[in-house]
Design a protein around this motif. Sequence first.
Motif, PDB file in Angstrom:
ATOM      1  N   PHE A 347       0.804  -1.227   0.000  1.00 12.63           N
ATOM      2  CA  PHE A 347       0.000   0.000   0.000  1.00 12.63           C
ATOM      3  C   PHE A 347       0.838   1.280   0.000  1.00 12.63           C
ATOM      4  O   PHE A 347       0.300   2.369   0.136  1.00 12.63           O
ATOM      5  CB  PHE A 347      -0.999   0.039   1.169  1.00 12.63           C
ATOM      6  CG  PHE A 347      -1.970  -1.093   1.192  1.00 12.63           C
ATOM      7  CD1 PHE A 347      -2.545  -1.565   0.010  1.00 12.63           C
ATOM      8  CD2 PHE A 347      -2.325  -1.700   2.391  1.00 12.63           C
ATOM      9  CE1 PHE A 347      -3.449  -2.623   0.035  1.00 12.63           C
ATOM     10  CE2 PHE A 347      -3.232  -2.749   2.418  1.00 12.63           C
ATOM     11  CZ  PHE A 347      -3.788  -3.219   1.230  1.00 12.63           C
ATOM     12  N   ASP A 348       2.167   1.169  -0.130  1.00  9.71           N
ATOM     13  CA  ASP A 348       2.983   2.376  -0.277  1.00  9.71           C
ATOM     14  C   ASP A 348       2.722   3.025  -1.637  1.00  9.71           C
ATOM     15  O   ASP A 348       2.468   2.330  -2.643  1.00  9.71           O
ATOM     16  CB  ASP A 348       4.477   2.039  -0.172  1.00  9.71           C
ATOM     17  CG  ASP A 348       4.988   2.115   1.247  1.00  9.71           C
ATOM     18  OD1 ASP A 348       4.257   2.623   2.112  1.00  9.71           O
ATOM     19  OD2 ASP A 348       6.133   1.677   1.488  1.00  9.71           O
ATOM     20  N   TYR A 349       2.850   4.354  -1.661  1.00  8.02           N
ATOM     21  CA  TYR A 349       2.737   5.100  -2.927  1.00  8.02           C
ATOM     22  C   TYR A 349       4.123   5.490  -3.425  1.00  8.02           C
ATOM     23  O   TYR A 349       5.020   5.814  -2.641  1.00  8.02           O
ATOM     24  CB  TYR A 349       1.889   6.354  -2.723  1.00  8.02           C
ATOM     25  CG  TYR A 349       0.413   6.073  -2.618  1.00  8.02           C
ATOM     26  CD1 TYR A 349      -0.359   5.895  -3.756  1.00  8.02           C
ATOM     27  CD2 TYR A 349      -0.210   5.973  -1.370  1.00  8.02           C
ATOM     28  CE1 TYR A 349      -1.720   5.634  -3.656  1.00  8.02           C
ATOM     29  CE2 TYR A 349      -1.565   5.704  -1.267  1.00  8.02           C
ATOM     30  CZ  TYR A 349      -2.317   5.541  -2.411  1.00  8.02           C
ATOM     31  OH  TYR A 349      -3.665   5.270  -2.318  1.00  8.02           O
ATOM     32  N   ARG A 407       0.037   2.890  -6.291  1.00  7.17           N
ATOM     33  CA  ARG A 407       0.053   2.205  -5.003  1.00  7.17           C
ATOM     34  C   ARG A 407       0.427   0.743  -5.192  1.00  7.17           C
ATOM     35  O   ARG A 407      -0.033   0.073  -6.137  1.00  7.17           O
ATOM     36  CB  ARG A 407      -1.312   2.303  -4.330  1.00  7.17           C
ATOM     37  CG  ARG A 407      -1.259   1.918  -2.858  1.00  7.17           C
ATOM     38  CD  ARG A 407      -2.635   1.901  -2.232  1.00  7.17           C
ATOM     39  NE  ARG A 407      -3.414   0.737  -2.665  1.00  7.17           N
ATOM     40  CZ  ARG A 407      -4.539   0.348  -2.062  1.00  7.17           C
ATOM     41  NH1 ARG A 407      -5.015   1.039  -1.039  1.00  7.17           N
ATOM     42  NH2 ARG A 407      -5.188  -0.712  -2.495  1.00  7.17           N
ATOM     43  N   ASN A 489       1.388   2.551   5.663  1.00  4.13           N
ATOM     44  CA  ASN A 489       0.021   2.928   5.325  1.00  4.13           C
ATOM     45  C   ASN A 489      -0.933   2.183   6.260  1.00  4.13           C
ATOM     46  O   ASN A 489      -0.675   1.038   6.640  1.00  4.13           O
ATOM     47  CB  ASN A 489      -0.244   2.532   3.866  1.00  4.13           C
ATOM     48  CG  ASN A 489      -1.544   3.077   3.327  1.00  4.13           C
ATOM     49  OD1 ASN A 489      -2.603   2.777   3.857  1.00  4.13           O
ATOM     50  ND2 ASN A 489      -1.445   3.849   2.264  1.00  4.13           N
TER      51      ASN A 489
END
Length: 792
Positions: A347-349, A407, A489
Amino acid sequence: MKTITIKNKKISVLQKWMIFSLIVFSVNTSIAQFQNNEPLYIGDNGYVYIGSDNYYFGAGNGQTITSRTNATYGKLIFASAASTIGASDTHYLDGYASVLTTTPFIFPIGQSGVYAPARITPSSTTPIDAAYYRSSASTIGNTLDPTVSAISTIEYWNILGANSAVLSLTWRATSLLTNIVSSTSELIIVGYDGTKWVEIPSTVDATSILGGSSSLTSGSITSTGTVNLSTYTYFSLGAKGDSCASLIASSGNTKTWNGSWLPSVPTLADPVVINTAYSGGSFSCNSLVLNANVTLTNGQSIEIVNGVTGTGRIIMSSEASVVQRASGVSAPNIELTKKSRDVMRRFDYIYWGTPIAGNFLSQLSGAQAGTATLANAFDLRYKYVSGAGGGWQNLNAIETGKGYITRIKSQAPFTNATNTDYINLKFTGVANNGSISVPITNNLASPNGGTSHVLLANPYPSAIDAEKFLTDNTDIDGVLYIWTAGTVNNGTGQLYTQADYIAYTLAGSVAPNGIPAIFNGKIASGQGFKVKSLSNAGSVTFTNCMRLTSDNNQFYRLNPSNTIAAPRDRFKLNMTGSNAVFSQILVSYMPEATLGYDRMYDAGRNSVSTAQLYSVFEGDGRKLAINARPSFFVTDVVPLGVSKSDATNENFTISITEKEGIFNSGTVSVFLHDIQQGTYFDLSNGDYTFSTNTTSLQGRFEIVYQNGALANVEFDNAAVNANIKNQVLTIKATVAMTNVQIFDITGKKIYDSRIENATEFTAPFNNPQAVYIAKVKLDNGKIANIKLINEK
């Protein structure tokens, strides 16, 4: 009065105010006593050696002079233990000195009634000679590299040696710097390479080797690294050019790769033809024909003056670079595999840009999830829309020069919140080249709000220089914000409870989440970043002049090995708390800055963290992550603020870190003044802890450099109120005043008046709109220093 001349290796004239422990002439060793204020002349091929004593410049009419004949000049030689005392505009070495040391040495040189020292830090004990010439640098040569727009018409230095050294040059009021620059931020050291004057990377010293702070009338500047003295022998002061490399004409001598270079390795002047697969590292050329593929690994580059043709492509690792200099010429086909930082999580951008022409959207599906090499690594894709009603929106197309975010999908190896890995994204297509203009806008109703920010991206397959980008684009406020998620996140796929942007200006950078490193101002290929638009209908332009053949290694990361070669007077404050709260600010003192908001130096706070530390811009209460202020003075006060997302009671800690310049010298203390508690806490003694349930804590803390608890009788700002309104200066005090002085932010006194023991004072104030300092002397002997803003 005795005289001895040292000429052609024979002793005949000598006068000087000093006693040498040992003096060695080129053919004679003797012990001699020098008389007060008498001249010393060293002729061709002669020298005097100073072994371990001080060399005193007297107070009378005596001078120290050497011959200046090319190749046979005389010289005064200093060993590593020697030093000089008493040099000034009336007493200096008029000619050549030589040094045998690896420690910093200030050459006491000058000419024509001007003392113009140069500091040298040699890389070895090989001799270095230096002399000062009070003459236009153009007498050496008048051709300027594009990195240089002007050179001094007043002075230059001749510095000779077989090794390399860090150089510092000085200037004074008679240097007339304003003839070539309007501020010290434009000033550079220039060196003559035998054909032209070129820029020597350098930084203005916050504290001059002449004493005091550097300004346009006095100061010093130091090279950011060692300078090869076999390449340059003449140095002067100059002004920055457009830092755009020259478009070198073709030599017509084609160099071919058929497994080796024939007939020789190419230069920027040579056309190149690649006939068989190439993986031999970096090269330069005037034009390029690709009949086969070229492979570049991290750190390797190709610099091309003109166009690229042929059916081959350039296959590039993440940190490889391709740079073209001419606009409007054909660009190569490339295959660039960009690697994110290693510690990405579910879920990191990631903030991206595209280095290839056209809509890259369809290629995003090829992103691979690190070591698992699974495609379709992203589940969400967004663009950022500026202006009223803007914000994050679904990505439906990729535009050159604009950024976008993706994402990371919850799939192997990103199956939980703790597993980390990297992402590979391959860009395949024709490289972008030439000037690229991107329209930008802001939100008129909220000019400092989030929707006045614009998401941009480096459009080239090479790094670009952030300083050049910020300088050239005046429709933005001069701050870069680069995303790096330091916390996990929350799992909903939308929010980070604690996260932040790197903020970068010419004053320095602040990092999120405690990353102990410095962003070096080089924006990597494929890197997306935010800026704040100052215009509702403006634009930014990327140009080939911004492109770099190196420093392409800061994609979504900070570079722990990067350091600042010339320390500045600055420090950072960290605020930490529970739930991974981290907030960092920078306070930087520099001659280029003012107490107003300075584009390219100050930076507003741009963070989503639940608690944030900031410094307060006194002009409008703006929250600053970077506060650039003019040259340091001990009575300065920096207001601080703290914001929280809710009213729960929380504990926080404030600490000082990365102290540089005067703050790392042990001579200045940094106190956190807790106004509410009435305490002054020296941050060098440890961290300060406090608790609060207030969502906006402004007016409680400030940074000061004097301990008010010691009741210093010299200063009493509380006794005086002052302001400037409608071009009238008004001062009121609780006790009688005896004198008032007004200074501008450069320290120049612009007003001085005696007061006959009055508690009120008014006077016309017809000066420019700016920040000023009032120094008010009171009848009780105390002094008040009050900051004034003339807003007209």
